[in-house]
Design an enzyme around this catalytic site. Structure first.
Site, PDB file in Angstrom:
ATOM      1  N   GLU A 233      41.688  58.367  96.746  1.00 13.14           N
ATOM      2  CA  GLU A 233      40.440  57.595  96.668  1.00 13.14           C
ATOM      3  C   GLU A 233      40.571  56.711  95.435  1.00 13.14           C
ATOM      4  O   GLU A 233      40.538  57.192  94.310  1.00 13.14           O
ATOM      5  CB  GLU A 233      39.257  58.559  96.575  1.00 13.14           C
TER       6      GLU A 233
ATOM      7  N   CYS B 257      33.485  54.080  91.871  1.00 10.19           N
ATOM      8  CA  CYS B 257      34.473  53.542  92.820  1.00 10.19           C
ATOM      9  C   CYS B 257      33.781  52.686  93.862  1.00 10.19           C
ATOM     10  O   CYS B 257      34.312  51.663  94.282  1.00 10.19           O
ATOM     11  CB  CYS B 257      35.256  54.661  93.452  1.00 10.19           C
TER      12      CYS B 257
ATOM     13  N   LYS C  30      43.279  69.093  87.488  1.00  7.45           N
ATOM     14  CA  LYS C  30      43.607  68.401  86.236  1.00  7.45           C
ATOM     15  C   LYS C  30      42.520  67.347  86.054  1.00  7.45           C
ATOM     16  O   LYS C  30      42.562  66.286  86.664  1.00  7.45           O
ATOM     17  CB  LYS C  30      44.984  67.734  86.352  1.00  7.45           C
TER      18      LYS C  30
ATOM     19  N   GLY D 251      47.501  56.182  91.925  1.00  5.05           N
ATOM     20  CA  GLY D 251      47.431  56.669  93.303  1.00  5.05           C
ATOM     21  C   GLY D 251      48.743  56.454  94.048  1.00  5.05           C
ATOM     22  O   GLY D 251      49.184  57.312  94.816  1.00  5.05           O
TER      23      GLY D 251
ATOM     24  N   GLU E  40      39.113  45.160  90.569  1.00  2.56           N
ATOM     25  CA  GLU E  40      38.115  46.171  90.211  1.00  2.56           C
ATOM     26  C   GLU E  40      37.979  46.186  88.683  1.00  2.56           C
ATOM     27  O   GLU E  40      38.891  46.568  87.960  1.00  2.56           O
ATOM     28  CB  GLU E  40      38.545  47.555  90.709  1.00  2.56           C
TER      29      GLU E  40
ATOM     30  N   GLY F 185      41.201  57.926  91.489  1.00  4.60           N
ATOM     31  CA  GLY F 185      41.513  57.172  90.277  1.00  4.60           C
ATOM     32  C   GLY F 185      42.011  55.788  90.624  1.00  4.60           C
ATOM     33  O   GLY F 185      41.581  55.197  91.620  1.00  4.60           O
ATOM     34  N   SER F 186      42.933  55.286  89.833  1.00 11.59           N
ATOM     35  CA  SER F 186      43.369  53.899  89.978  1.00 11.59           C
ATOM     36  C   SER F 186      44.427  53.746  91.079  1.00 11.59           C
ATOM     37  O   SER F 186      45.167  54.686  91.368  1.00 11.59           O
ATOM     38  CB  SER F 186      43.949  53.413  88.657  1.00 11.59           C
TER      39      SER F 186
HETATM   40  P1  NAP Z   1      43.783  56.748  86.226  1.00 14.59           P
HETATM   41  O1  NAP Z   1      44.806  56.569  85.166  1.00 14.59           O
HETATM   42  O2  NAP Z   1      44.187  56.521  87.635  1.00 14.59           O
HETATM   43  O3  NAP Z   1      43.246  58.255  86.044  1.00 14.59           O
HETATM   44  C1  NAP Z   1      42.731  59.075  87.097  1.00 14.59           C
HETATM   45  C2  NAP Z   1      43.248  60.493  86.938  1.00 14.59           C
HETATM   46  O4  NAP Z   1      44.673  60.515  87.090  1.00 14.59           O
HETATM   47  C3  NAP Z   1      42.977  61.110  85.560  1.00 14.59           C
HETATM   48  O5  NAP Z   1      42.793  62.505  85.698  1.00 14.59           O
HETATM   49  C4  NAP Z   1      44.267  60.833  84.845  1.00 14.59           C
HETATM   50  O6  NAP Z   1      44.443  61.657  83.752  1.00 14.59           O
HETATM   51  C5  NAP Z   1      45.271  61.078  85.936  1.00 14.59           C
HETATM   52  N1  NAP Z   1      46.562  60.431  85.746  1.00 14.59           N
HETATM   53  C6  NAP Z   1      46.878  59.349  84.972  1.00 14.59           C
HETATM   54  N2  NAP Z   1      48.180  59.053  85.062  1.00 14.59           N
HETATM   55  C7  NAP Z   1      48.733  59.964  85.895  1.00 14.59           C
HETATM   56  C8  NAP Z   1      50.047  60.178  86.403  1.00 14.59           C
HETATM   57  N3  NAP Z   1      51.077  59.404  86.057  1.00 14.59           N
HETATM   58  N4  NAP Z   1      50.236  61.196  87.265  1.00 14.59           N
HETATM   59  C9  NAP Z   1      49.221  61.998  87.636  1.00 14.59           C
HETATM   60  N5  NAP Z   1      47.962  61.845  87.189  1.00 14.59           N
HETATM   61  C10 NAP Z   1      47.713  60.841  86.323  1.00 14.59           C
HETATM   62  O7  NAP Z   1      42.528  55.895  85.926  1.00 14.59           O
HETATM   63  P2  NAP Z   1      41.976  55.460  84.481  1.00 14.59           P
HETATM   64  O8  NAP Z   1      43.077  55.046  83.571  1.00 14.59           O
HETATM   65  O9  NAP Z   1      41.097  56.545  84.030  1.00 14.59           O
HETATM   66  O10 NAP Z   1      41.145  54.174  84.858  1.00 14.59           O
HETATM   67  C11 NAP Z   1      41.810  52.936  85.101  1.00 14.59           C
HETATM   68  C12 NAP Z   1      41.141  52.174  86.207  1.00 14.59           C
HETATM   69  O11 NAP Z   1      41.201  52.948  87.419  1.00 14.59           O
HETATM   70  C13 NAP Z   1      39.670  51.925  86.017  1.00 14.59           C
HETATM   71  O12 NAP Z   1      39.420  50.840  85.207  1.00 14.59           O
HETATM   72  C14 NAP Z   1      39.212  51.751  87.455  1.00 14.59           C
HETATM   73  O13 NAP Z   1      39.450  50.455  87.891  1.00 14.59           O
HETATM   74  C15 NAP Z   1      40.076  52.724  88.212  1.00 14.59           C
HETATM   75  N6  NAP Z   1      39.382  54.018  88.446  1.00 14.59           N
HETATM   76  C16 NAP Z   1      38.883  54.281  89.667  1.00 14.59           C
HETATM   77  C17 NAP Z   1      38.202  55.466  89.876  1.00 14.59           C
HETATM   78  C18 NAP Z   1      37.600  55.804  91.201  1.00 14.59           C
HETATM   79  O14 NAP Z   1      36.620  56.515  91.263  1.00 14.59           O
HETATM   80  N7  NAP Z   1      38.179  55.385  92.291  1.00 14.59           N
HETATM   81  C19 NAP Z   1      38.044  56.389  88.859  1.00 14.59           C
HETATM   82  C20 NAP Z   1      38.596  56.115  87.626  1.00 14.59           C
HETATM   83  C21 NAP Z   1      39.265  54.925  87.446  1.00 14.59           C
HETATM   84  P3  NAP Z   1      44.066  61.109  82.273  1.00 14.59           P
HETATM   85  O15 NAP Z   1      42.740  60.465  82.371  1.00 14.59           O
HETATM   86  O16 NAP Z   1      44.056  62.344  81.482  1.00 14.59           O
HETATM   87  O17 NAP Z   1      45.129  60.139  81.902  1.00 14.59           O
END
Ligand code: NAP
Ligand code: MG
Length: 481
Positions: free
Chosen positions: A254, A288, A179, A237, A383, A232-233
């Site tokens: 991660e 990240c 996904k 996570g 972050e 992701g976040s």
């Molecule tokens: P996020 O919401 O954690 O998204 C990461 C992934 O999880 C995306 O594929 C997202 O899909 C999916 N996701 C979102 N809500 C979910 C749920 N309830 N259940 C399962 N999967 C879900 O991160 P973001 O909103 O894109 O970014 C927010 C913050 O997270 C950033 O500002 C940053 O601080 C952090 N981040 C960290 C990393 C890293 O590499 N560690 C990467 C991205 C973000 P959708 O995008 O389609 O909602």
């Protein structure tokens, strides 16, 4: 700019077939370069995720699961060559979708091909063991795939994270369901097509697009999944970890970081300064392992901050081919980062600029260097995921260790010193998963085990370590006469 045939249609890849969402729903893709919609993806629901998981199970128990490790590896090497052949088109697509400068997109495609090369080459090189046991017994350990693995991928490095996660899972014989993030997923869809052309059996690689809270959640909670890999976040996570616990399955998380670069007064500042700036400007700070804090020993504070300031002022965020800094991923992310900058309770040392040719509707943010930053403040603790660097002074090595380890994260650390004893002490003192000495590799290192602790998550990706995560041991004892 892009040939239309390369723009994926709003379809999911399920069991080798390209299908619209069962509901027929679609959602637009917005380009961060100009804030305009330019494509659409399937807005999938739980029924689409369920179909993908069933297709993966069928492949795992059938054509994919029957392949030898060498055959799996060969398919992966073939895909690596297809990626290399199409790297420039994929990079153009990535820049359109994600906004990152084309040089970064090209680097991402090279890393993607390398992941499939690395893990394709490794597929038949991880052995079980023969364990000395009782006389008249053979005791062996088999390394087996989990079965169906779920991969939830963020928007910041779609293909690199696909490569490290799905690549390692496939090498060990798992069937996968991905996904990708709704903000950037077109290159991953294109990869699905390349995999089919490379001869992967239907169902080994399934891709379901849509919203995290709907499709991502359905994947993470589905009882038909045997392992979840999430990047992701920390907030999401945690939800993934809870869902995995409910289904009694393992997961790797991660979740980003607040990684420090620690510069002692004996360091080679000419070598350190460009690396420190690059580690926060790369990919707009949306990495990240971005080096988002720089800890500077008091004696070199003035000199190093002046060197960093000069470089920050020279950075222009824009859409140009050669731009070091592109737009951020979305209007939401831009507002979030600007909120941190506006609310900073520390002096601004230097600010870059937004290029004259940057469309006003694009998501550009000029990079900012703040200091001295209070180590307990949000700027030094949270972050930001943007081109914002917090400079923090310290006096002693012990103080540097305390500040470096003084966040809830623990992903990467950079140590800059010429003192060999201190290098070894500092490497051991860092609470994190990766340490660089007189170097820094934000996001780099296909061969290097990577991952964090606490709020940065757990489990290891990249290198051979990922192959252990994406497989499990079975012990077999055979008594013979
Ligand atoms: P996020 O919401 O954690 O998204 C990461 C992934 O999880 C995306 O594929 C997202 O899909 C999916 N996701 C979102 N809500 C979910 C749920 N309830 N259940 C399962 N999967 C879900 O991160 P973001 O909103 O894109 O970014 C927010 C913050 O997270 C950033 O500002 C940053 O601080 C952090 N981040 C960290 C990393 C890293 O590499 N560690 C990467 C991205 C973000 P959708 O995008 O389609 O909602
Ligand atoms: Mg997009």
């Amino acid at each position: 700019m892009l040939h239309d045939p390369i723009l994926p249609l709003p379809r999911n890849l399920i069991g080798g077939a390209w299908r619209p969402a069962a509901s027929g729903r679609e959602m637009p893709m917005i380009s961060p370069l100009d804030g305009r919609p330019f494509a659409a993806i399937a807005d999938s629901g739980p029924e689409d995720v369920d179909a993908a998981i069933r297709a993966a199970r069928t492949a795992f128990e059938g054509d994919w699961g029957r392949l030898t490790a060498a055959e799996r590896g060969r398919l992966m090497l073939r895909l690596a060559l297809r990626i290399e052949a199409e790297a420039e088109t994929l990079a153009q697509l990535e820049t359109r979708d994600n906004g990152k400068p084309i040089a970064q997109s090209r680097a991402d495609m090279a890393a993607l091909a390398r992941y499939f090369e690395y893990y394709g080459g490794a597929a038949d090189k991880l052995h079980g063991e023969v364990i000395p046991f009782l006389n008249g017994h053979d005791a062996i350990s088999l390394r087996e795939p989990h079965g169906v693995t779920g991969h939830i991928i963020p928007w910041n490095y779609p293909v690199q994270i696909f490569g490290r996660s799905v690549g390692a899972a496939l090498a060990m014989g798992n069937a996968t369901v991905t996904k990708p993030a709704e903000d950037a997923c077109l290159t991953i869809l294109r990869l699905g097509a390349l995999a089919a052309e490379s001869g992967f059996p239907p169902g080994a690689i399934n891709i379901v697009t849509g919203r995290g809270a709907v499709a991502g959640r359905a994947l993470s909670e589905h009882p038909g999944v045997d392992f979840i890999s999430f990047t992701g976040s920390p907030q999401v996570g945690q939800a993934i970890g809870i869902a995995a616990a409910r289904n009694h399955i393992p997961c790797t998380l991660e979740l980003g970081g607040k990684s420090p670069q620690i510069v002692f007064d004996d360091a080679d500042l000419e070598a350190a300064a460009p690396v420190i700036v690059g580690a926060i400007v790369q990919n707009g700070g949306q990495t990240c392992s971005a080096g988002s804090r720089v800890l500077i020993q008091r004696g070199i504070w003035d000199r190093l901050t002046a060197m960093l300031a000069e470089r920050f002022r020279a950075v222009e965020a824009g859409p140009a081919e050669g731009a070091l800094l592109g737009p951020l991923i979305s209007a939401r992310q831009k507002a979030r980062v600007e909120g941190y900058i506006a609310g900073a309770a520390a002096p601004l040392i230097a600010r870059g600029a937004i290029a004259g040719d940057a469309p006003a509707a694009g998501f550009y943010v000029a990079p900012a260097l703040f200091g001295p930053v209070d180590p307990a403040s949000p700027l030094a603790q949270e972050e930001i995921f943007g081109p914002v660097l917090a400079a923090i002074p310290f006096d002693t090595e012990a103080e540097a260790v305390a500040i470096a380890n003084g966040t809830e994260y623990g992903l990467v650390a950079g140590i800059w010193t010429r003192d060999g004893d201190r290098q070894a002490r500092m490497a051991r003192a860092m609470r994190c998963g990766q340490v660089f000495i007189n170097a820094y590799g934000a996001g780099g290192g296909i061969e290097l085990p990577f991952g964090g602790l606490r709020r940065s998550g757990h489990g290891r990706e990249k290198g051979f370590a990922a192959l252990y995560e994406f497989s499990r041991l079975k012990t077999v004892v055979h008594r013979f006469a």
